[in-house]
Design a protein around this motif. Structure first.
Motif, short mmCIF file in Angstrom:
data_model
loop_
_atom_site.label_atom_id
_atom_site.label_comp_id
_atom_site.label_asym_id
_atom_site.label_seq_id
_atom_site.Cartn_x
_atom_site.Cartn_y
_atom_site.Cartn_z
N GLN B 70 101.74 4.91 -24.18
CA GLN B 70 101.97 3.50 -23.81
C GLN B 70 100.93 3.04 -22.79
OE1 GLN B 70 106.03 3.76 -22.57
NE2 GLN B 70 106.85 3.37 -24.63
N THR B 73 97.58 2.69 -24.43
CA THR B 73 97.48 1.45 -25.19
C THR B 73 97.31 0.26 -24.26
OG1 THR B 73 98.84 2.37 -26.95
CG2 THR B 73 98.64 -0.03 -26.85
N ALA B 74 98.09 0.28 -23.17
CA ALA B 74 97.99 -0.82 -22.22
C ALA B 74 96.57 -0.94 -21.67
CB ALA B 74 98.99 -0.61 -21.08
N MET B 76 93.91 -0.09 -23.12
CA MET B 76 93.05 -0.62 -24.16
C MET B 76 93.23 -2.13 -24.30
SD MET B 76 91.02 1.52 -25.49
CE MET B 76 90.72 3.28 -25.42
N GLU B 77 94.49 -2.54 -24.25
CA GLU B 77 94.77 -3.97 -24.41
C GLU B 77 94.19 -4.80 -23.27
OE1 GLU B 77 96.30 -5.46 -26.96
OE2 GLU B 77 96.58 -3.57 -28.05
N THR B 127 93.61 0.67 -30.73
CA THR B 127 93.23 -0.57 -31.40
C THR B 127 93.35 -1.72 -30.41
OG1 THR B 127 95.50 -0.90 -32.10
CG2 THR B 127 94.03 0.18 -33.66
N ARG B 128 92.66 -2.77 -30.71
CA ARG B 128 92.91 -4.03 -30.01
C ARG B 128 93.59 -4.89 -31.05
NH1 ARG B 128 91.36 -6.85 -25.41
NH2 ARG B 128 93.26 -7.40 -26.44
N ARG B 129 94.90 -4.88 -31.07
CA ARG B 129 95.57 -5.46 -32.23
C ARG B 129 95.36 -6.96 -32.33
NH1 ARG B 129 100.39 -3.54 -29.04
NH2 ARG B 129 100.90 -5.33 -27.78
N SER B 130 95.02 -7.57 -31.22
CA SER B 130 94.81 -9.01 -31.28
C SER B 130 93.51 -9.37 -32.01
CB SER B 130 94.79 -9.57 -29.86
OG SER B 130 94.16 -8.67 -28.99
N LYS B 131 92.70 -8.41 -32.24
CA LYS B 131 91.39 -8.69 -32.83
C LYS B 131 91.34 -8.16 -34.25
CE LYS B 131 86.94 -9.83 -32.01
NZ LYS B 131 86.50 -11.12 -31.51
N ALA B 134 89.12 -5.39 -35.13
CA ALA B 134 89.31 -4.17 -34.35
C ALA B 134 88.98 -2.91 -35.16
CB ALA B 134 90.75 -4.09 -33.86
#
Lengths: 196, 196
Positions: B70, B73-74, B76-77, B127-131, B134
Motif C-alpha cells: 500500500q 503504491t502510495a 508511486m501515486e 502503475t500510475r492508474r490515472s494515466k 501508464a
DNA sequence: CAGATATGTGAACATTGATAACATGGAGCG
DNA sequence: CGCTCCATGTTATCAATGTTCACATATCTG
C-alpha cells in the motif's frame, strides 16, 4: 571411495552430515523451517550434538552460506575456458542456474542476517582464477562506477528477479535454454567486457 | 489531528498500533527479530492480544507485506505526471529509494515464505492508474517476453542489488542523486517504453 | 596402558508461538 | 436507564525451540 564418507570419528563425520542434511532441509523447508533439533533428529543424533561443531544456529547458517559459496565457485571453475564473450555468457548462465537450483541457499548466501565473520570464504564475485582475462571485482569499490563490474551486477539482478518470480518461467518450458537466452539478451546490453 | 490515533475501541486502535510498531521493529531488527511477544510488549498489551487481530505470526507478516505494498503504491501515486520518459525515470527512482528506505519491509514483500492469500492487495508491478499511458504488467504473463515489462524487472533487480550490497554506496555520498543516475543509466539500456 | 582430549548424551532453563478459559467494557436494544 | 451480547484483552498453560551444563564415551597421544 574412502575419501570422506567413512567414519574417522566416533559417530561418523558429523559436521559434514549435519551440513548435508541442513542443505536438504533448507531447500525443502526454507530457512525458517531449519531447526537445530529437527536437524539433529534427521541425522539421528542428540539435540546438543550440533553445538560441538557449530556455535549456534547463526553459525550453522553461516557455515551453510560458506558451503554455498564453495559450490558456487566450483560450478564456475567447472566451466570450460573460451573466448571472453562466450565465457561470459556461460558464466552468466551458470550463475543464474545455480541460483534457481539452490534458491534458498542462494538467498541465504546474500542474506543480511549473516554476520559474515568468515567473509574471505564467501568469494564473490565469481572469477575464473586460471584466466588472467577473468572478470574481476564488483562489490569491493563501488561497482556501479566500474564498467567491467556491471555484468555481474546485472546477472545477479537477473537471478534475483527469477527467484522473486518477477520473471516467470512457464511450466514445461525449456528452462535452461530460456535462461541462456535471457542472459544473452541481458549481457548484450552491457558495456563491452574489459580484460583486466 | 484526530484522524486515526484516537481510540475508537476498548484499548485503542490496536491493530493499527501493532502494525506500526511491527514496521519499526522489522526495520530495526529484521524479520527474524520480530517476535509477537516483543511486539505486544512494545505496544503495552498482553501477549495473546495480537491473536485477536492476526491469525498468527505468518498472518502478521502478510499484513505487514500488504501494508508495504500500500505504501509503495502510495509513493508511486504521489509522483507528479510527466511525459513517459521522465515519468519512468521518476518512478524508477521512487522504486529504488523505497526499497532502500524500507529494506526489510521490501524484502518481506517479495519473500517466498508469504502465502499471499491476500494477493490482490499486493499490487505489483507499479502503475500510475490515472494515466492510460501508464506502464503495465510484468509478472503476470511471462514478463521476460514482454518488452514493455522489462524496465520494471530491471529496476527491481537494481533495487535488490543495492539491498544485497552488490552495488555499494559510499558513506556521505549523495544517495538520491546517485540512485537517480543509476536508474537513468539502467533505463537507457531498456527498449523504448511502449504506451499501452 | 593411562590420561587427556574430542565428541556425543541427557537433563535442564528461558523464551517463543499458540490456545483455551475467563474478564471487561462498549454497542445496541427493550 | 438497564440488560444482554459481542468484540476485545488478560491470565494461565502447553509444546517446541535454542542453548547450556554436567556427565559419558570413544579416540588419540605419550
Amino acid at each position: 571411495m574412502s575419501t570422506s564418507i567413512n567414519a574417522p570419528y566416533h559417530h561418523g563425520n558429523l559436521r559434514r552430515a549435519l551440513l548435508e542434511a541442513a542443505l536438504i532441509i533448507l531447500e525443502r523447508e526454507g530457512e525458517a523451517g531449519l531447526g537445530l533439533r529437527d536437524l539433529a533428529r534427521a541425522v539421528g543424533v542428540s539435540a546438543a550434538a550440533p553445538y560441538r561443531h557449530f556455535d549456534g544456529r547463526a553459525a550453522l547458517l553461516e557455515a551453510l552460506a560458506v558451503t554455498g559459496f564453495q559450490r558456487f565457485t566450483a560450478a564456475m571453475e567447472a566451466i570450460p575456458l573460451a573466448n571472453p564473450p562466450d565465457l561470459m555468457a556461460a558464466m552468466g548462465k551458470t550463475y543464474v542456474l545455480f541460483a534457481l537450483d539452490n534458491a534458498n541457499l542462494f538467498r541465504l548466501m546474500f542474506s543480511p542476517q549473516l554476520k559474515r565473520t568468515a567473509a574471505p570464504a564467501c568469494a564473490w564475485p565469481p572469477t575464473r582464477r586460471s584466466k588472467p582475462c577473468a572478470i574481476s571485482a564488483v562489490a569491493t569499490p563501488r561497482p556501479a562506477a566500474s564498467p567491467r563490474s556491471r555484468p555481474w551486477a546485472r546477472v545477479h539482478g537477473l537471478a534475483v528477479l527469477l527467484l522473486d518470480g518477477q520473471i516467470a518461467i512457464r511450466a514445461g518450458e525449456d528452462t535452461e535454454a530460456l535462461i541462456a537466452e535471457i542472459v544473452r539478451t541481458s549481457l548484450r546490453l552491457a558495456p563491452a567486457i574489459l580484460p583486466v
